[in-house]
Write an enzyme that holds these catalytic residues in place. Structure first.
Site, PDB file in Angstrom:
ATOM      1  N   SER A  64      -3.626   4.626  -5.569  1.00  0.00           N
ATOM      2  CA  SER A  64      -4.551   3.992  -5.197  1.00  0.00           C
ATOM      3  C   SER A  64      -5.347   3.783  -6.327  1.00  0.00           C
ATOM      4  O   SER A  64      -4.859   3.374  -7.072  1.00  0.00           O
ATOM      5  CB  SER A  64      -4.844   3.482  -3.776  1.00  0.00           C
ATOM      6  OG  SER A  64      -5.467   2.372  -3.869  1.00  0.00           O
ATOM      7  N   ASP A 285      -3.113  -2.953  -3.079  1.00  0.00           N
ATOM      8  CA  ASP A 285      -3.611  -3.087  -1.539  1.00  0.00           C
ATOM      9  C   ASP A 285      -4.404  -3.550  -1.486  1.00  0.00           C
ATOM     10  O   ASP A 285      -5.505  -4.329  -0.288  1.00  0.00           O
ATOM     11  CB  ASP A 285      -2.907  -2.208  -1.104  1.00  0.00           C
ATOM     12  CG  ASP A 285      -3.941  -0.825  -0.675  1.00  0.00           C
ATOM     13  OD1 ASP A 285      -4.574  -1.053  -1.488  1.00  0.00           O
ATOM     14  OD2 ASP A 285      -3.901   0.105  -0.239  1.00  0.00           O
ATOM     15  N   ASN A 379     -14.066  -3.599   0.406  1.00  0.00           N
ATOM     16  CA  ASN A 379     -13.724  -3.456  -1.041  1.00  0.00           C
ATOM     17  C   ASN A 379     -12.310  -4.712  -1.501  1.00  0.00           C
ATOM     18  O   ASN A 379     -12.338  -3.852  -2.382  1.00  0.00           O
ATOM     19  CB  ASN A 379     -13.200  -2.262  -1.378  1.00  0.00           C
ATOM     20  CG  ASN A 379     -12.131  -1.637   0.575  1.00  0.00           C
ATOM     21  OD1 ASN A 379     -11.958  -2.377   0.604  1.00  0.00           O
ATOM     22  ND2 ASN A 379     -12.168  -0.171   0.077  1.00  0.00           N
ATOM     23  N   GLY A 505     -15.604  10.739   2.793  1.00  0.00           N
ATOM     24  CA  GLY A 505     -13.983  11.157   3.929  1.00  0.00           C
ATOM     25  C   GLY A 505     -13.023  11.877   2.649  1.00  0.00           C
ATOM     26  O   GLY A 505     -12.293  12.820   2.857  1.00  0.00           O
ATOM     27  N   THR A 506     -13.766  11.995   1.182  1.00  0.00           N
ATOM     28  CA  THR A 506     -12.848  12.727   0.418  1.00  0.00           C
ATOM     29  C   THR A 506     -13.717  13.554   0.141  1.00  0.00           C
ATOM     30  O   THR A 506     -12.556  14.461  -1.431  1.00  0.00           O
ATOM     31  CB  THR A 506     -12.464  11.555  -0.506  1.00  0.00           C
ATOM     32  OG1 THR A 506     -13.928  10.903  -1.168  1.00  0.00           O
ATOM     33  CG2 THR A 506     -11.406  10.151   0.333  1.00  0.00           C
TER      34      THR A 506
END
Length: 538
Positions: A64, A285, A379, A505-506
């Site tokens: 992404s 996306d 976002n 989360g990353t």
């Protein structure tokens, strides 16, 4: 079969000492350490398909908005939705098995636990974005698929939403719920036709510049334009940052994430004052809109703005169709949504707002519970979901006047224009253009619906993000103890203050969000909350 599974895993051994986690965006990290994960995701996709009696499962190879050297993989369920949570856990366990024998053993354990017949058919579709590592990682996936004896289709380069679309089409083929034709041409034809019908006799104002993030979305949009009405009758689009020949330029100084984070247009943008612009992310996306006003001031029209615009338009159509009594529209947001947007939806549009944890899957699940669920992360990732009952109500509704019929026709066309499988930048872009054309608005009118509260997002690096635990859709910290009380005290010192902190989360970081009546107060609040987090995270 056991040997074939172990053999596939043996070809792509796992690096020592690395721990992988299937997060909200699947597995995502540096491309050079993903070979073993890719093969194992092929095996999981095979198991998932067999568990669902041979339904098609999707595998998308993408990272992404991440830098060019990263890559990732995510699995897609039969209707184009995110992988079920219990299978995220299974995928994480599988990715971290140490030896090929362990992989094979776990594969068979899962088959036994879920009563999966390993001799039954399995079907998987694969696609990838334009990253240089994609071809190698695709081979790793297909080694896993071959080891598990899977029938698979490789669609080559697709946007992530196109892959989700293919999965849904393949699984609904020949049924009353048929979603479309599972080809690229089928995708372009479906959305172009819906755009044309939804637009009707209306025309978008001016010109639209689209930044493709030097990713897969650029060439796919260029292809889609061929199916749209000519610019004299429809949309005048120019595509910039569509260089996929140089994979190292992907997401560099361009794309939705760059624009949202830096609050400015890509340096390559030549758009003049008042020109509508939008940026896709690397796998198309996500989308954000923006423009410069007559004084050359930059204005961002992000996911919150898209949600409010679309919700207000759908609300108008439902009322004008005579369906207001039978269909209720709701907006789903995360804690990152600007307080002014929430206020506008509740007070002006008189619509219900639900707040969920951050991550598309949470928004999607909440939206599925509504008649019409509009969800967009700030976002720019989002879509609209119509329940089966709502679709039936719309289909059976008999309009009582030409005006009701016209509104009903536009509403039906919008349903076809929205990619309900997943947030889709190309479909969302066309939807926004339809709404602006019907309202006869340019970007300035869109912006003037409400004034955003000034806000600031900071990232605090911590030793261990796991010590930060939240509740209330991630708006309040329960651990470390006492920290939320300190944050509340700082919030009370500023006008219209709101702030929260949540673990990333990353990465080992905590994200701090703050908003207040003025830019100075928002900046000050964010800094003070970041200091509280920093001292707690030492």
């Amino acid at each position: 079969m056991a040997d074939a599974i172990a053999e596939a895993a043996r070809r792509h051994p796992a690096p020592e000492g690395l721990v992988y986690t299937y997060g909200t965006a699947g597995f995502r990290t540096k491309a050079e350490v993903l070979d073993s994960v890719m093969t194992r995701c092929g095996l999981i996709a095979a198991l998932r398909s067999r568990a669902l009696k041979g339904k098609w499962i999707g595998v998308m190879i993408t990272a992404s908005h991440n830098p060019p050297q990263d890559n990732g993989v995510k699995l897609v369920e039969p209707l184009g939705n995110m992988l079920q949570e219990e299978w995220e856990v299974i995928s994480t366990v599988m990715a971290n098995k140490a030896t090929p024998e362990d992989v094979s053993k776990y594969y068979h354990e899962i088959a036994a636990q879920y009563k999966i017949d390993l001799s039954s058919p399995a079907r998987v579709v694969v696609a990838r974005d334009t990253r240089a590592s994609g071809a190698r990682l695709l081979n790793c996936v297909t080694d896993g698929l071959k080891g598990a004896d899977v029938e698979y289709k490789d669609y080559g380069f697709l946007t992530t939403p196109q892959l989700h679309y293919m999965v849904r089409c393949l699984n609904t083929e020949g049924t009353p719920e048929s979603y479309g034709i599972a080809t690229e041409k089928g995708y372009y034809e479906k959305f172009a036709q819906a755009f044309k019908t939804a637009l009707g006799s209306k025309r978008p104002q001016g010109h639209l510049t689209v930044d493709g993030a030097n990713g897969v979305g650029g060439p796919k949009l260029t292809e889609l334009i061929k199916y749209l009405p000519p610019k004299e009758e429809g949309l005048d689009i120019s595509v910039i940052n569509d260089n996929v020949i140089k994979p190292e330029s992907l997401n560099v100084d361009c794309g939705a994430d760059f624009v949202k984070t830096n609050q400015r247009a890509p340096p390559s943008s030549k758009a003049g004052p008042g020109d509508r612009c939008c940026s896709l992310d690397g796998d198309a996306d996500r989308i954000v809109f923006y423009f410069r006003d007559a004084n050359n001031m930059f204005h961002l029209l992000d996911g919150d703005r898209i949600a409010t615009l679309v919700a207000s338009f759908l609300g108008d159509l439902v009322r004008q169709s005579g369906l207001a009594e039978s269909i209720k529209i709701g907006v789903v947001q995360t804690a990152y949504a600007n307080g002014a947007a929430t206020n506008y939806v509740e007070k002006n549009l008189k619509l219900k707002v639900d707040c969920t944890a951050t991550g598309v899957k949470y928004l999607h699940h909440a939206a599925e519970k509504l008649d019409v669920g509009v969800y967009f992360e700030a976002n720019g990732h989002g879509t609209v979901i119509f329940s089966a009952d709502t679709l039936e109500t719309i289909e059976k509704h008999e309009p009582r006047s030409p005006a009701q019929k016209e509104a009903l026709d536009v509403l039906s066309a919008c349903i076809n224009l929205i990619n309900q499988a997943v947030g889709d930048a190309l479909s969302d872009m066309l939807l926004v253009e339809v709404v602006l054309a019907h309202k006869n608005w340019g970007p300035q009118e869109w912006l003037s619906t409400y004034d955003d509260l000034p806000n600031r997002l900071l990232k605090v690096i911590v030793a261990d993000r796991r010590i930060f635990e939240t509740t209330d859709a991630e708006r309040r910290l329960v651990k470390p103890e006492g920290i939320q009380k300190e944050i509340d005290q700082e919030v009370q010192k500023v006008r219209q203050g709101r702030s929260f902190a949540r673990a990333s989360g990353t990465e080992d970081a905590v994200r701090v969000y703050a908003e207040a009546a003025t830019r100075a107060e928002a900046d000050d609040l964010a800094r003070k909350v970041a200091d509280i987090v920093k001292s707690a995270g030492k």
